[in-house]
Design a protein around this motif. Structure first.
Motif, mmCIF file in Angstrom:
data_model
loop_
_atom_site.group_PDB
_atom_site.id
_atom_site.type_symbol
_atom_site.label_atom_id
_atom_site.label_comp_id
_atom_site.label_asym_id
_atom_site.label_seq_id
_atom_site.Cartn_x
_atom_site.Cartn_y
_atom_site.Cartn_z
ATOM 1 N N GLN A 112 0.703 -1.148 -0.089
ATOM 2 C CA GLN A 112 0.058 0.119 0.044
ATOM 3 C C GLN A 112 0.882 1.267 0.096
ATOM 4 O O GLN A 112 0.839 2.232 -0.619
ATOM 5 C CB GLN A 112 -0.992 0.034 1.098
ATOM 6 N N SER A 115 2.380 1.679 -3.291
ATOM 7 C CA SER A 115 1.430 2.053 -4.346
ATOM 8 C C SER A 115 1.432 3.701 -4.224
ATOM 9 O O SER A 115 1.230 4.414 -5.243
ATOM 10 C CB SER A 115 0.014 1.399 -4.077
ATOM 11 N N GLN A 116 1.423 4.154 -2.916
ATOM 12 C CA GLN A 116 0.970 5.706 -2.626
ATOM 13 C C GLN A 116 2.318 6.369 -3.153
ATOM 14 O O GLN A 116 2.155 7.628 -3.888
ATOM 15 C CB GLN A 116 0.900 5.969 -1.146
ATOM 16 N N GLN A 194 -6.912 -5.796 -1.591
ATOM 17 C CA GLN A 194 -5.579 -5.360 -2.171
ATOM 18 C C GLN A 194 -5.661 -5.424 -3.733
ATOM 19 O O GLN A 194 -4.940 -4.877 -4.160
ATOM 20 C CB GLN A 194 -4.625 -6.430 -1.538
ATOM 21 N N SER A 197 -6.784 -2.046 -4.939
ATOM 22 C CA SER A 197 -5.652 -1.269 -5.034
ATOM 23 C C SER A 197 -4.720 -1.341 -6.025
ATOM 24 O O SER A 197 -4.147 -0.258 -6.529
ATOM 25 C CB SER A 197 -5.032 -1.132 -3.610
ATOM 26 N N SER A 200 -5.645 -0.281 -9.455
ATOM 27 C CA SER A 200 -5.721 1.313 -9.474
ATOM 28 C C SER A 200 -4.165 1.496 -9.837
ATOM 29 O O SER A 200 -3.937 2.587 -10.733
ATOM 30 C CB SER A 200 -6.152 1.814 -8.248
ATOM 31 N N THR A 201 -3.211 1.164 -9.238
ATOM 32 C CA THR A 201 -1.822 1.375 -9.284
ATOM 33 C C THR A 201 -1.455 1.025 -10.703
ATOM 34 O O THR A 201 -0.588 1.725 -11.572
ATOM 35 C CB THR A 201 -0.853 0.710 -8.445
#
Length: 227
Positions: A112, A115-116, A194, A197, A200-201
């Protein structure tokens, strides 16, 4: 006459008790307790369940290894050496035997965070290296690995529902050891979020690659279909 009446009462009572026992057994079956036709049948069912859950865990670990490899390559290509190192450290947690829930949680948290960081780098529009250049070949390689990881995550979905419906006691009764049972419960609860997420990445990474003249592997594009 009295003997006949007594016999009828005894027979009726025995029938009622047998019916009640059968009904109770059926009710217990609904909760996965007892009620098998034979001990060998129960053993076979338990072995199949345990084997299926173990395979799910193995596939989940493989998917995460692909994802972390992809995130590491993308980070390196963008000049994010610290993030690349974090991905490699997290991958190391999955390299030996059945991971614990604590290790899986740490891997999920690292994913996570990565990804950010990648999303922020995409938004900034360029690499963070001294030259500001992007390693296009490395970025394309990262897209391929991340695409494979997302595809593997997607293939887990068909198995997650049945595991999610099994409580920890049922998982243990299927023949799993406690660590595997706990890991399976964690996966059932965490994997869907997960996946979203990671999709999206990957989508943002593909858009970034397209706008910067970076080759997009077919696996990265196909992994996004259906989302």
């Amino acid at each position: 006459m009295n003997r006949r009446i007594l016999s009828v009462v005894v027979i009726a009572s025995a029938t009622a008790l047998a019916s009640s026992a059968s009904y109770a057994q059926l009710n217990l079956k609904q909760f996965g307790i007892g009620g098998g036709d034979s001990s060998s049948g129960n053993a076979a069912t338990g072995a199949a369940s345990a084997g299926g859950v173990s395979q799910l865990l193995q596939n989940y670990v493989g998917a995460n290894q692909q994802v972390l490899a992809g995130q590491s390559s993308l980070a390196s290509a963008m000049g994010l050496s610290g993030a690349a190192g974090q991905a490699q450290q997290a991958a190391g947690l999955l390299s030996g035997g059945t991971p614990s829930v604590s290790q899986l949680t740490q891997v999920g948290s690292t994913q996570q965070s990565l990804s950010q960081q990648l999303t922020q780098a995409f938004a900034n529009g360029g690499g963070s290296s001294a030259s500001g250049a992007i390693d296009k070949q490395g970025f394309s390689s990262g897209l391929e690995s991340l695409g494979k990881g997302v595809s593997q995550y997607s293939s887990l979905q068909s198995s997650l529902g049945s595991v999610g419906q099994m409580n920890p006691t049922s998982l243990l009764q299927s023949g799993l050891n406690p660590q595997t049972a706990q890991a399976a419960s964690y996966i059932a609860q965490s994997a869907p979020g997960q996946l979203q997420s990671l999709v999206s990445t990957l989508s943002q990474a593909v858009q970034f690659a397209t706008s910067h003249g970076i080759s997009v592997p077919s696996i990265a594009s196909s992994a996004l279909k259906g989302f």
